[in-house]
Scaffold this motif. Structure first.
Motif, short mmCIF file in Angstrom:
data_model
loop_
_atom_site.label_atom_id
_atom_site.label_comp_id
_atom_site.label_asym_id
_atom_site.label_seq_id
_atom_site.Cartn_x
_atom_site.Cartn_y
_atom_site.Cartn_z
N TRP A 8 0.86 -1.02 0.09
CA TRP A 8 0.07 -0.05 0.02
C TRP A 8 0.82 1.26 -0.07
O TRP A 8 0.58 2.12 -0.71
N SER A 9 1.83 1.40 1.06
CA SER A 9 2.46 2.47 1.07
C SER A 9 3.38 2.73 -0.24
O SER A 9 3.76 3.71 -0.89
N ARG A 11 2.34 1.84 -3.56
CA ARG A 11 1.54 2.37 -4.33
C ARG A 11 1.13 3.82 -4.09
O ARG A 11 0.66 4.57 -4.97
N HIS A 12 1.16 4.37 -2.72
CA HIS A 12 0.64 5.44 -2.57
C HIS A 12 1.92 6.70 -2.03
O HIS A 12 1.63 7.39 -1.30
N THR A 17 2.39 8.94 -6.53
CA THR A 17 1.47 10.08 -6.68
C THR A 17 1.55 11.09 -7.58
O THR A 17 0.64 11.41 -8.41
N ARG A 20 1.46 9.45 -11.17
CA ARG A 20 0.05 9.50 -11.28
C ARG A 20 -0.68 11.00 -11.88
O ARG A 20 -1.37 10.95 -12.92
N TYR A 51 -2.29 2.65 -11.68
CA TYR A 51 -1.66 3.29 -10.41
C TYR A 51 -2.44 2.89 -9.22
O TYR A 51 -2.42 3.68 -8.19
N GLU A 53 -5.92 2.08 -8.63
CA GLU A 53 -6.93 2.25 -8.24
C GLU A 53 -7.91 0.93 -8.57
O GLU A 53 -7.75 0.20 -9.56
N SER A 110 -7.72 0.54 4.37
CA SER A 110 -6.23 0.96 4.28
C SER A 110 -5.66 1.51 5.42
O SER A 110 -6.45 1.95 6.46
N HIS A 113 -4.18 7.72 6.23
CA HIS A 113 -3.32 8.44 5.34
C HIS A 113 -4.08 9.87 5.08
O HIS A 113 -5.15 10.07 5.33
N HIS A 115 -5.55 13.21 3.36
CA HIS A 115 -6.48 13.68 2.24
C HIS A 115 -6.85 15.10 2.29
O HIS A 115 -6.86 15.61 3.53
N SER A 131 -5.18 15.07 -4.30
CA SER A 131 -4.37 14.14 -4.26
C SER A 131 -2.99 14.62 -4.88
O SER A 131 -1.84 14.61 -4.62
#
Length: 194
Positions: A8-9, A11-12, A17, A20, A51, A53, A110, A113, A115, A131
């Protein structure tokens, strides 16, 4: 941290980001008509899936149209000639289009984090701006330079994220850099032959 959290970390991450954001700006840019075609919607969905989703995305032509407007604002950040301009452009978007920072775990799906969008079900365009601005802001803060640029090739308008130190990046890809280097060599050779 277990492997799922590590995935997860990754990917984000801030860089992912930001990449993306650039990929979506490139997919949404150009002179496309106001009403996106099914193929254009599918192209944006492909970038979103690439990315991380998950399906079902539920992306509509109206979502893509609104995302194009958001992408134009983000393009201006990538096109900033210096860090001050990038920061001012980000501050304008943050003030006009993003909410206060909040933490979310998407209902426990998740890790927690930050937003900047209004809620976990915010429209796609709001999510894109929030984002992307979060990641680009961190890059400006961390590196004290613009987060990226617009390809220097006159035949290309793609944006890119500037990563690493050294000489400033000028092209979106090796392909554009090579094409321009070859064209420059040909022009120089032709000028010498005249």
């Amino acid at each position: 941290m277990d492997n799922a959290d590590g995935d997860w970390s990754t990917r984000h991450s801030v860089f992912r980001t930001a990449r993306r954001a650039a990929a979506l700006v490139n997919a949404l840019g150009g002179t496309a008509p106001d009403t996106p075609t099914e193929a254009e919607v599918a192209a944006v969905e492909a970038v979103l899936r690439e990315y991380g989703e998950s399906d079902p995305l539920g992306l509509s032509a109206e979502d893509v149209r609104a995302m194009r407007i958001a992408a134009a604002s983000l393009h201006d950040v990538f096109a900033a000639p210096d860090v001050d301009t990038a920061a001012h452009r980000l501050n304008r978007i943050l003030a006009e289009s993003c909410g206060p920072v909040r933490l979310t775990a998407h209902g426990g799906g998740s890790p927690w984090h930050p937003h900047l969008d209004s809620d976990d079900e915010a429209p796609w365009a709001e999510w894109l701006l929030a984002s992307s601005c979060m990641a680009l802001t961190v890059l400006v803060w961390d590196r004290q330079r613009p987060p990226g640029g617009v390809c220097a090739s006159p035949r290309c308008t793609r944006v890119y994220v500037a990563i690493g130190g050294g000489a400033a990046r000028r092209y979106c890809s090796r392909r554009c850099a090579t094409r321009e280097r070859v064209a420059s060599h040909r022009r120089a050779r032709e000028a010498g032959a005249v």
